[in-house]
Motif scaffolding. Structure first.
Motif, PDB file in Angstrom:
ATOM      1  N   GLY A   1       0.855  -1.180   0.000  1.00 15.68           N
ATOM      2  CA  GLY A   1       0.000   0.000   0.000  1.00 15.68           C
ATOM      3  C   GLY A   1       0.889   1.227   0.000  1.00 15.68           C
ATOM      4  O   GLY A   1       1.758   1.352   0.858  1.00 15.68           O
ATOM      5  N   ILE A   2       0.683   2.120  -0.954  1.00 22.17           N
ATOM      6  CA  ILE A   2       1.596   3.264  -1.090  1.00 22.17           C
ATOM      7  C   ILE A   2       0.906   4.616  -0.874  1.00 22.17           C
ATOM      8  O   ILE A   2       1.404   5.640  -1.314  1.00 22.17           O
ATOM      9  CB  ILE A   2       2.328   3.242  -2.456  1.00 22.17           C
ATOM     10  CG1 ILE A   2       1.341   3.330  -3.618  1.00 22.17           C
ATOM     11  CG2 ILE A   2       3.225   2.012  -2.556  1.00 22.17           C
ATOM     12  CD1 ILE A   2       2.025   3.597  -4.961  1.00 22.17           C
ATOM     13  N   ASP A   3      -0.210   4.617  -0.149  1.00 28.54           N
ATOM     14  CA  ASP A   3      -0.866   5.880   0.186  1.00 28.54           C
ATOM     15  C   ASP A   3      -0.208   6.428   1.442  1.00 28.54           C
ATOM     16  O   ASP A   3      -0.427   5.920   2.536  1.00 28.54           O
ATOM     17  CB  ASP A   3      -2.363   5.657   0.410  1.00 28.54           C
ATOM     18  CG  ASP A   3      -3.120   6.955   0.665  1.00 28.54           C
ATOM     19  OD1 ASP A   3      -2.500   7.945   1.096  1.00 28.54           O
ATOM     20  OD2 ASP A   3      -4.343   6.968   0.439  1.00 28.54           O
ATOM     21  N   GLY A   4       0.613   7.458   1.275  1.00 30.44           N
ATOM     22  CA  GLY A   4       1.322   8.066   2.393  1.00 30.44           C
ATOM     23  C   GLY A   4       0.530   9.159   3.091  1.00 30.44           C
ATOM     24  O   GLY A   4       1.087   9.900   3.894  1.00 30.44           O
ATOM     25  N   GLY A   5      -0.763   9.259   2.792  1.00 32.80           N
ATOM     26  CA  GLY A   5      -1.606  10.238   3.478  1.00 32.80           C
ATOM     27  C   GLY A   5      -1.166  11.668   3.237  1.00 32.80           C
ATOM     28  O   GLY A   5      -1.121  12.470   4.171  1.00 32.80           O
ATOM     29  N   CYS A   6      -0.851  12.003   2.011  1.00 30.84           N
ATOM     30  CA  CYS A   6      -0.280  13.314   1.675  1.00 30.84           C
ATOM     31  C   CYS A   6      -1.076  14.490   2.236  1.00 30.84           C
ATOM     32  O   CYS A   6      -0.507  15.499   2.602  1.00 30.84           O
ATOM     33  CB  CYS A   6      -0.151  13.441   0.160  1.00 30.84           C
ATOM     34  SG  CYS A   6       0.794  14.881  -0.358  1.00 30.84           S
ATOM     35  N   VAL A   7      -2.393  14.372   2.337  1.00 31.24           N
ATOM     36  CA  VAL A   7      -3.214  15.504   2.785  1.00 31.24           C
ATOM     37  C   VAL A   7      -3.416  15.533   4.293  1.00 31.24           C
ATOM     38  O   VAL A   7      -4.075  16.423   4.814  1.00 31.24           O
ATOM     39  CB  VAL A   7      -4.597  15.498   2.080  1.00 31.24           C
ATOM     40  CG1 VAL A   7      -4.428  15.599   0.576  1.00 31.24           C
ATOM     41  CG2 VAL A   7      -5.393  14.258   2.436  1.00 31.24           C
ATOM     42  N   TYR A   8      -2.849  14.564   5.012  1.00 32.93           N
ATOM     43  CA  TYR A   8      -3.055  14.478   6.456  1.00 32.93           C
ATOM     44  C   TYR A   8      -1.815  14.916   7.223  1.00 32.93           C
ATOM     45  O   TYR A   8      -0.790  15.227   6.653  1.00 32.93           O
ATOM     46  CB  TYR A   8      -3.425  13.044   6.853  1.00 32.93           C
ATOM     47  CG  TYR A   8      -4.691  12.550   6.195  1.00 32.93           C
ATOM     48  CD1 TYR A   8      -5.931  13.059   6.560  1.00 32.93           C
ATOM     49  CD2 TYR A   8      -4.638  11.590   5.195  1.00 32.93           C
ATOM     50  CE1 TYR A   8      -7.088  12.620   5.948  1.00 32.93           C
ATOM     51  CE2 TYR A   8      -5.805  11.137   4.581  1.00 32.93           C
ATOM     52  CZ  TYR A   8      -7.014  11.663   4.964  1.00 32.93           C
ATOM     53  OH  TYR A   8      -8.155  11.223   4.357  1.00 32.93           O
ATOM     54  N   GLU A   9      -1.940  14.875   8.548  1.00 33.28           N
ATOM     55  CA  GLU A   9      -0.813  15.187   9.431  1.00 33.28           C
ATOM     56  C   GLU A   9      -0.554  13.981  10.328  1.00 33.28           C
ATOM     57  O   GLU A   9      -0.968  12.880  10.012  1.00 33.28           O
ATOM     58  CB  GLU A   9      -1.140  16.430  10.263  1.00 33.28           C
ATOM     59  CG  GLU A   9      -1.311  17.687   9.409  1.00 33.28           C
ATOM     60  CD  GLU A   9      -1.690  18.904  10.225  1.00 33.28           C
ATOM     61  OE1 GLU A   9      -1.719  18.818  11.460  1.00 33.28           O
ATOM     62  OE2 GLU A   9      -1.968  19.933   9.600  1.00 33.28           O
ATOM     63  N   ASN A  10       0.130  14.191  11.430  1.00 36.78           N
ATOM     64  CA  ASN A  10       0.346  13.146  12.437  1.00 36.78           C
ATOM     65  C   ASN A  10       1.021  11.895  11.889  1.00 36.78           C
ATOM     66  O   ASN A  10       0.486  10.804  11.925  1.00 36.78           O
ATOM     67  CB  ASN A  10      -0.972  12.768  13.130  1.00 36.78           C
ATOM     68  CG  ASN A  10      -1.605  13.945  13.820  1.00 36.78           C
ATOM     69  OD1 ASN A  10      -0.896  14.804  14.335  1.00 36.78           O
ATOM     70  ND2 ASN A  10      -2.916  14.008  13.819  1.00 36.78           N
ATOM     71  N   GLY A  11       2.216  12.056  11.326  1.00 38.80           N
ATOM     72  CA  GLY A  11       2.979  10.911  10.862  1.00 38.80           C
ATOM     73  C   GLY A  11       2.673  10.497   9.444  1.00 38.80           C
ATOM     74  O   GLY A  11       3.303   9.596   8.926  1.00 38.80           O
ATOM     75  N   LEU A  12       1.721  11.140   8.821  1.00 32.99           N
ATOM     76  CA  LEU A  12       1.408  10.817   7.440  1.00 32.99           C
ATOM     77  C   LEU A  12       1.998  11.928   6.560  1.00 32.99           C
ATOM     78  O   LEU A  12       3.195  12.080   6.517  1.00 32.99           O
ATOM     79  CB  LEU A  12      -0.110  10.671   7.248  1.00 32.99           C
ATOM     80  CG  LEU A  12      -0.723   9.493   8.022  1.00 32.99           C
ATOM     81  CD1 LEU A  12      -2.239   9.555   7.981  1.00 32.99           C
ATOM     82  CD2 LEU A  12      -0.237   8.167   7.473  1.00 32.99           C
ATOM     83  N   ASN A  13       1.211  12.670   5.879  1.00 34.98           N
ATOM     84  CA  ASN A  13       1.544  13.830   5.030  1.00 34.98           C
ATOM     85  C   ASN A  13       2.711  13.629   4.056  1.00 34.98           C
ATOM     86  O   ASN A  13       3.512  14.532   3.839  1.00 34.98           O
ATOM     87  CB  ASN A  13       1.701  15.109   5.859  1.00 34.98           C
ATOM     88  CG  ASN A  13       2.938  15.208   6.723  1.00 34.98           C
ATOM     89  OD1 ASN A  13       3.539  14.213   7.073  1.00 34.98           O
ATOM     90  ND2 ASN A  13       3.309  16.425   7.058  1.00 34.98           N
TER      91      ASN A  13
END
Length: 149
Positions: A116-128
């Motif tokens: 899974g390669i969704d790094g949560g670009c639009v989020y915060e807290n260890g993602l983004n």
């Protein structure tokens, strides 16, 4: 139905997507873009990879025909059918993961046949992070979101 799917899409970034196209006063996106999106395949196979947005439903008799699951499924790793995959690896997004989790998935890619390669670009807290996966050499590339910097 289609209306329900449209509402789900709008709640999951659809409004922002439409705004990024700067639609005219009627709120309509240019037909060429709509045609492009409407004609995209639900999955793509290249080399030993199956590229799909969310994942595959291995409880379905033919996982590559369950289009709804390809767009929305979550928590499906325990269902993976290695025999059906026949050595192929699934690359997907849709469910945000930390860079550490994505790197762990890469280290286990030949045991689990999925990354899974969704790094949560639009989020915060260890993602983004935006994440790319270079298929030939199986290398990960991460870019931290710099939008608010």
């Amino acid at each position: 139905g289609d209306r329900h799917q449209a509402l789900i899409w709008l709640r999951n970034g659809g409004h922002e997507t439409l705004d990024s196209f700067d639609p005219d006063a009627t709120g309509e996106m240019e037909k060429k873009y709509l045609d492009f999106f409407n004609n995209l395949p639900y999955y793509f196979e290249v080399d030993q990879y199956i590229l799909v947005h969310a994942g595959l439903n291995f409880l379905h008799p033919e996982p590559l025909s369950d289009h709804r699951s390809m767009m929305w499924i979550r928590n499906w790793y325990e269902q993976i059918n290695e025999k059906w995959l026949a050595g192929r690896i699934i690359v997907h997004g849709h469910t945000p993961k930390t860079t550490t989790r994505i790197e762990l998935m890469l280290s286990q890619i030949h045991q689990r046949s999925v990354i899974g390669i969704d790094g949560g670009c639009v989020y915060e807290n260890g993602l983004n992070h935006l994440c790319a996966f270079e298929l030939t050499h199986q290398e990960l590339i991460f870019q931290k979101n710099i939008e608010d910097e």
